[in-house]
Design an enzyme around this catalytic site. Sequence first.
Site, PDB file in Angstrom:
ATOM      1  N   THR A  44      58.993  47.207  25.864  1.00 18.04           N
ATOM      2  CA  THR A  44      58.614  45.818  26.099  1.00 18.04           C
ATOM      3  C   THR A  44      58.953  44.917  24.911  1.00 18.04           C
ATOM      4  O   THR A  44      58.772  45.300  23.751  1.00 18.04           O
ATOM      5  CB  THR A  44      57.109  45.726  26.391  1.00 18.04           C
ATOM      6  OG1 THR A  44      56.815  46.531  27.526  1.00 18.04           O
ATOM      7  CG2 THR A  44      56.681  44.298  26.659  1.00 18.04           C
ATOM      8  N   GLY A  64      59.420  41.802  29.496  1.00 14.93           N
ATOM      9  CA  GLY A  64      58.353  42.710  29.855  1.00 14.93           C
ATOM     10  C   GLY A  64      58.746  43.470  31.098  1.00 14.93           C
ATOM     11  O   GLY A  64      59.414  44.496  31.048  1.00 14.93           O
ATOM     12  N   SER A  65      58.370  42.926  32.240  1.00 16.79           N
ATOM     13  CA  SER A  65      58.753  43.563  33.509  1.00 16.79           C
ATOM     14  C   SER A  65      60.260  43.521  33.741  1.00 16.79           C
ATOM     15  O   SER A  65      60.818  44.371  34.421  1.00 16.79           O
ATOM     16  CB  SER A  65      58.027  42.880  34.665  1.00 16.79           C
ATOM     17  OG  SER A  65      56.625  43.067  34.557  1.00 16.79           O
ATOM     18  N   TRP A  94      53.509  44.817  22.340  1.00 13.70           N
ATOM     19  CA  TRP A  94      52.595  45.594  23.174  1.00 13.70           C
ATOM     20  C   TRP A  94      53.004  47.067  23.246  1.00 13.70           C
ATOM     21  O   TRP A  94      52.965  47.685  24.308  1.00 13.70           O
ATOM     22  CB  TRP A  94      52.460  45.004  24.581  1.00 13.70           C
ATOM     23  CG  TRP A  94      51.712  43.706  24.578  1.00 13.70           C
ATOM     24  CD1 TRP A  94      52.198  42.471  24.831  1.00 13.70           C
ATOM     25  CD2 TRP A  94      50.318  43.519  24.274  1.00 13.70           C
ATOM     26  NE1 TRP A  94      51.207  41.514  24.696  1.00 13.70           N
ATOM     27  CE2 TRP A  94      50.041  42.138  24.362  1.00 13.70           C
ATOM     28  CE3 TRP A  94      49.270  44.396  23.938  1.00 13.70           C
ATOM     29  CZ2 TRP A  94      48.773  41.612  24.119  1.00 13.70           C
ATOM     30  CZ3 TRP A  94      48.019  43.869  23.708  1.00 13.70           C
ATOM     31  CH2 TRP A  94      47.769  42.494  23.802  1.00 13.70           C
ATOM     32  N   ARG A 146      17.481  50.245  42.199  1.00 11.18           N
ATOM     33  CA  ARG A 146      17.044  48.846  42.086  1.00 11.18           C
ATOM     34  C   ARG A 146      16.627  48.311  43.455  1.00 11.18           C
ATOM     35  O   ARG A 146      17.314  48.535  44.455  1.00 11.18           O
ATOM     36  CB  ARG A 146      18.190  47.995  41.505  1.00 11.18           C
ATOM     37  CG  ARG A 146      17.849  46.537  41.254  1.00 11.18           C
ATOM     38  CD  ARG A 146      16.824  46.383  40.146  1.00 11.18           C
ATOM     39  NE  ARG A 146      16.563  44.981  39.884  1.00 11.18           N
ATOM     40  CZ  ARG A 146      16.963  44.332  38.780  1.00 11.18           C
ATOM     41  NH1 ARG A 146      17.630  44.993  37.841  1.00 11.18           N
ATOM     42  NH2 ARG A 146      16.685  43.067  38.608  1.00 11.18           N
ATOM     43  N   GLN A 184      29.104  42.961  40.300  1.00  8.03           N
ATOM     44  CA  GLN A 184      28.348  42.159  41.263  1.00  8.03           C
ATOM     45  C   GLN A 184      27.086  42.897  41.732  1.00  8.03           C
ATOM     46  O   GLN A 184      26.024  42.291  41.880  1.00  8.03           O
ATOM     47  CB  GLN A 184      29.237  41.822  42.464  1.00  8.03           C
ATOM     48  CG  GLN A 184      28.722  40.688  43.327  1.00  8.03           C
ATOM     49  CD  GLN A 184      28.828  39.342  42.639  1.00  8.03           C
ATOM     50  OE1 GLN A 184      29.558  39.190  41.670  1.00  8.03           O
ATOM     51  NE2 GLN A 184      28.070  38.374  43.132  1.00  8.03           N
ATOM     52  N   PHE A 226      25.389  45.021  40.058  1.00  7.06           N
ATOM     53  CA  PHE A 226      24.436  45.000  38.943  1.00  7.06           C
ATOM     54  C   PHE A 226      23.842  43.606  38.711  1.00  7.06           C
ATOM     55  O   PHE A 226      22.879  43.462  37.986  1.00  7.06           O
ATOM     56  CB  PHE A 226      25.126  45.463  37.661  1.00  7.06           C
ATOM     57  CG  PHE A 226      25.118  46.951  37.444  1.00  7.06           C
ATOM     58  CD1 PHE A 226      24.418  47.515  36.395  1.00  7.06           C
ATOM     59  CD2 PHE A 226      25.839  47.798  38.272  1.00  7.06           C
ATOM     60  CE1 PHE A 226      24.414  48.878  36.174  1.00  7.06           C
ATOM     61  CE2 PHE A 226      25.849  49.180  38.065  1.00  7.06           C
ATOM     62  CZ  PHE A 226      25.127  49.717  37.018  1.00  7.06           C
ATOM     63  N   GLY A 227      24.438  42.590  39.315  1.00  3.68           N
ATOM     64  CA  GLY A 227      23.935  41.233  39.142  1.00  3.68           C
ATOM     65  C   GLY A 227      24.055  40.774  37.699  1.00  3.68           C
ATOM     66  O   GLY A 227      25.051  41.045  37.027  1.00  3.68           O
ATOM     67  N   GLU A 270      53.138  49.317  32.552  1.00  6.94           N
ATOM     68  CA  GLU A 270      54.009  50.153  33.393  1.00  6.94           C
ATOM     69  C   GLU A 270      54.556  49.383  34.597  1.00  6.94           C
ATOM     70  O   GLU A 270      54.889  49.976  35.625  1.00  6.94           O
ATOM     71  CB  GLU A 270      53.264  51.401  33.877  1.00  6.94           C
ATOM     72  CG  GLU A 270      52.769  52.288  32.771  1.00  6.94           C
ATOM     73  CD  GLU A 270      53.874  53.086  32.119  1.00  6.94           C
ATOM     74  OE1 GLU A 270      54.667  53.710  32.830  1.00  6.94           O
ATOM     75  OE2 GLU A 270      53.942  53.068  30.878  1.00  6.94           O
TER      76      GLU A 270
END
Length: 368
Positions: free
Chosen positions: A117, A122-123, A147, A254, A322, A324-325, A349
């Site tokens: 990279t 990159g890609s 990176w 919970r 979510q 676990f709030g 990758e």
Amino acid sequence: MSLDRSLEELARRFARERLLPEASRYDREAVFPWPLFREAARLGFPVLLVPEELGGVGLGPVALTGVAEELAYACTGLAAALLLNNLVADALLLSGSPYAQGFLPRLREEVASYALTEPHAGSDVAALRTRAEKVPGGYRLWGRKTWISHAPEARFFVVFARVAEGREGIAAFLLERGEGVEVGPPLPKLGQKASPAAEVALEGVLVPEEGLIAREGFRLAMRVFNRSRPMVAALAVGLLRRALDEALAYATLREAFGRPLVEHQGVGFKLAEMAVDLEAARLLARKAAEQAERGEDNAFMAAAAKAFAAEAAERGAAEAVQVFGGNGYSEEYPVAKLYRDAKVLRIYEGTSEIQRLIVLRELLRRRS
């Protein structure tokens, strides 16, 4: 029990007993886990793909995906730190270079990096700008990589550089860390902090003639990706499995409105969808690995597995937060780290968008 299955059991115990207790600390300190790497090396995890006669375990992509899933259950950052030498090993093996294969025994004790990279590539691998100039006795390399996983600790590098224009002009080089190789400090990361990455500047570093390990460097890079993407998919599977376990345990204990959270469809359906994604992602990862192990063209399946599993892991980690709030937003609970660690699975990758381009290309190729 097969060797692959026994290795998975060994990896499961190692992950639960050694990685889980250390994951939070390495996430905070953002340093390479050398003590854990040395323990893992005694078990063969960094050299699963290295032939036995060269100091490795001598297994293939299927075993690697099994171990990757188990280690990633504890921490994807630690899993990457312990397994990415296998990425370098694949490049050295697939290059067919006797000089390159001479470096394979070092992967049990040392860390190496795969330097592809760049800031502007990159890609889009074909756009890389690092260049190699032919000089008496070898090549001098000039350019900048970014990176690059484990570069701060790496003792040698597989570097892709341009010797001519076009894809055909990209070659692969193997070089030692030393004069002309400048490694920057670890880059600040959102997650997977136990697997540090850095920039690498090549300032005219001299590589001997035999250091040119593959003239068809672009083709080598693509072949390596097809074999490494099932491992990345397996890392995602391990993370998703952990997210599901954490969310299910929390939702069972919970209560809200007088009932456990899991009995509310709004929560229960999230868990059901995570479970479906988990099974599908694991099957895709294993099928892509099996095709690679048989020497088949697995470009389609590797891309599909990587895209689906990475997105399922990110989605599952988000749903776990979510469930676990408010507690899910706290670093005191494990799902916050899972959420941070998941994001990069869709990026390295080859991004999810690139994986879809590959799938589309393969669809059109099969139709023609």
